[in-house]
Write an enzyme that holds these catalytic residues in place. Structure first.
Site, PDB file in Angstrom:
ATOM      1  N   ARG A   1       0.864  -1.168   0.000  1.00 16.13           N
ATOM      2  CA  ARG A   1       0.000   0.000   0.000  1.00 16.13           C
ATOM      3  C   ARG A   1       0.909   1.229   0.000  1.00 16.13           C
ATOM      4  NH1 ARG A   1      -3.332  -2.669  -1.519  1.00 16.13           N
ATOM      5  NH2 ARG A   1      -5.447  -3.104  -0.775  1.00 16.13           N
TER       6      ARG A   1
ATOM      7  N   GLU B   1      -4.065   7.290  -5.026  1.00 15.30           N
ATOM      8  CA  GLU B   1      -4.032   6.684  -6.363  1.00 15.30           C
ATOM      9  C   GLU B   1      -5.197   7.255  -7.154  1.00 15.30           C
ATOM     10  OE1 GLU B   1      -4.217   2.443  -5.748  1.00 15.30           O
ATOM     11  OE2 GLU B   1      -2.247   2.405  -4.798  1.00 15.30           O
TER      12      GLU B   1
ATOM     13  N   HIS C   1      -1.711   0.306  -9.824  1.00 13.97           N
ATOM     14  CA  HIS C   1      -2.322  -0.689  -8.933  1.00 13.97           C
ATOM     15  C   HIS C   1      -2.910  -1.846  -9.735  1.00 13.97           C
ATOM     16  CE1 HIS C   1      -4.177  -1.261  -4.680  1.00 13.97           C
ATOM     17  NE2 HIS C   1      -3.921  -2.401  -5.247  1.00 13.97           N
TER      18      HIS C   1
END
Lengths: 271, 283
Positions: free
Chosen positions: A189, A218, A237
């Protein structure tokens, strides 16, 4: 729930009196307030194991792409200005190098299995030590202190959950402990890393490079200093982003929802 | 000076070894190449001058296998494409548009199971890939079992089953244009071609057509013909489903060092009249 949307807060829960279950995609649940959900009697599920292999694959992909300068190399190969490939253009060897895995859960262990085949020396740091047979199967050496791992690794790969304990786990101090020739890979993360400290470390060559599948937020705002760095690969991601895995995730989420609505035991319930 | 030269250590195909050069160096005993491929050298010509030749097969195998895996993974997970999306000012993308292909558990077909091909098999096995291979000769049973590789005597069988086809052969008259229109059409439309051998092993025009029309999903090429490709509108430079890298298979700090060590070992052996560890004979 897909990619942390919608945001589950008190207002939302109060407005949905008949909400029984929140099925979250992926394994991370750091974006959910479990206590709050529990207080509303809402159950929670995730898709923990199906994402592990693809995420481990991506960790390896990022390590290889970064070390061999794949993105730079591609740009050189297709650039209209390229006349010749320079003879002194070199990357860093992966085979035989030392990989430090921070967080040896399911995903971390799968990374270790893959890295072993590249003849890498594997160090790991984890809340608890793995069993001897598990360690020998991948040739992994436990580092009780993260400092030992950071000082010896050529590649540091983060595969921890995001918790209050792992928040900013890698900051200025940890980056300075790393070798100046080392690469940081983050598939956990964004908040596990102190991003400002990382920017400085990359700008000042405290470490050699980084490869991040995750950031905070993000996506990053377009004027963020990370986006200007040359020694950085960022992916949006995509840890679990393969057709096969996404399909299975949706099947699992649907299965959990159906069980939740039928009052049956919920597969992959998060307690 | 030319009387003194006894050995040449070649660095990226330089100097060019032709009749003129060989005639001008009467005491030349050995030429050591800083790589494993020898297709750029006229082996018969060199041998006719009584000069021995060596390559460096051991030094290059791990880093080239690593590069093969790097390209396979980058192509499957669309790394170059999505990196540009993540870094660019245009952040409106649809998540379904950036899905890649699962590597773990898929089928890898290795064409050319020499030292490098075998190291690729060892790496691919750790990704739980099913491994098929095609080679001039079959490997020993224990070698096959160690990586779970299945021999495909006919290349067609490999091409039809593989999700990833990796080319790891030498360039010889037999492997020139080994992968052409026919071979590409035998491949699955979802398959990826990875070339870490030599550009001329693939019929490049046929590859461009196949990539443009969806005959195969994508390609990742560390080698092309020529290198670099001509800049004026070469189609390979523009295709979205192609990753090209600048022949970086052996280009790491550690491997450069090992190459020089292996080359020097061969040179010293030749100069001392001893057997050379990796002598290359014209055949």
């Amino acid at each position: 729930m897909w990619y942390h949307k919608p945001v589950v807060n008190k207002e939302l829960l109060q407005s949905l009196p008949n909400l029984r279950i929140v099925a979250s995609s992926g394994v991370g649940i750091d974006h959910l307030d479990l206590k709050l959900l529990s207080s509303f009697g809402v159950k929670v599920s995730n898709t923990p194991f199906i994402v592990s292999t693809d995420t481990a694959d991506l960790g390896m992909a990022l390590m290889l792409a970064s070390s061999r300068r794949l993105v730079e190399g591609y740009e050189m190969a297709v650039s209209p200005d390229t006349e010749n490939f320079p003879a002194d253009w070199l990357g860093t060897q992966v085979s035989g190098a030392t990989l430090g895995i921070v967080g040896m859960g399911t995903i971390g262990y799968k990374v270790a299995e893959r890295a072993k085949a590249f003849e890498m020396k594997i160090l790991y740091h984890n809340r608890s030590q793995r069993k001897k047979e598990e360690e020998s199967a991948v040739g992994a050496v436990y580092c009780k202190k993260i400092d030992d791992l950071l000082q010896q690794s050529d590649f540091v790969l983060l595969t921890v959950n995001l918790t209050p304990q792992t928040h900013k786990l890698i900051g200025k101090r940890e980056l300075e402990l790393m070798k100046p020739t080392a690469t940081l890979i983050n598939i956990s993360r964004g908040l596990v890393v102190d991003q400002d400290a990382l920017v400085e470390a990359l700008q000042n060559k405290v470490i050699k490079a980084a490869a991040l599948d995750v950031t905070y937020p993000e996506p990053l705002p377009r004027d963020h200093p990370l986006l200007k760095l040359k020694n950085l690969i960022i992916t949006p991601h995509i840890g679990s982003a393969t057709k096969k895995t996404r399909r299975t995730m949706m099947e699992e989420m649907t299965e959990s929802i159906e069980a939740g609505l039928a009052g049956l035991p919920i597969p992959r319930e998060v307690l | 000076l030319s009387e003194k030269v006894q050995a040449i250590y070649m660095w990226w195909h330089r100097p060019a070894i032709d009749r003129e050069l060989l005639q001008s160096l009467p005491n030349l005993k050995v030429i050591a190449n800083s790589g494993v491929g020898m297709d750029h050298l006229d082996l018969k010509l060199i041998a006719s001058f009584g000069v021995k030749m060596a390559n460096v097969p051991h030094a290059v195998s791990s880093s080239t296998a690593d590069a093969g895996m790097a390209l396979l993974l980058a192509s499957a997970r669309r790394l170059v494409e999505v990196h540009h999306i993540a870094m660019s000012s245009d952040i409106d993308y649809c998540e379904a548009d950036i899905l890649g292909v699962k590597v773990s558990g898929s089928t890898l077909g290795i064409i050319g199971m020499g030292r490098i091909g075998y190291k690729i098999a060892l790496r691919a096995k750790a990704f739980e890939m099913k491994i098929l291979y095609h080679n001039r000769t079959r490997r020993k049973a224990q070698e096959e079992q160690a990586v779970g590789a299945t021999y495909c005597e006919k290349i067609d069988s490999l091409l039809q089953q593989a999700d990833f086809v990796m080319l790891v052969v030498n360039l010889t008259p037999q492997t020139h244009n080994l992968i052409g229109k026919r071979e590409l059409e035998l491949m699955k439309p979802t398959a990826t071609l990875i070339n870490i051998s030599r550009g001329a092993v693939v019929d490049q025009e046929a590859l461009v057509m196949a990539l443009q029309t969806g005959v195969i999903r994508a390609a990742a090429l560390d080698v092309t013909y020529p290198e670099p490709l001509p800049r004026l509108d070469h189609p390979l430079l523009k295709l979205k489903n192609v990753i090209i890298t600048p022949h970086l298979g052996i280009k790491t700090d550690k491997t450069m060092y090992m190459i020089t060590e292996e080359a020097v070992e061969n040179i010293l052996a030749a100069l001392n009249g001893l057997p050379m560890p990796s002598e290359v004979l014209p055949s």
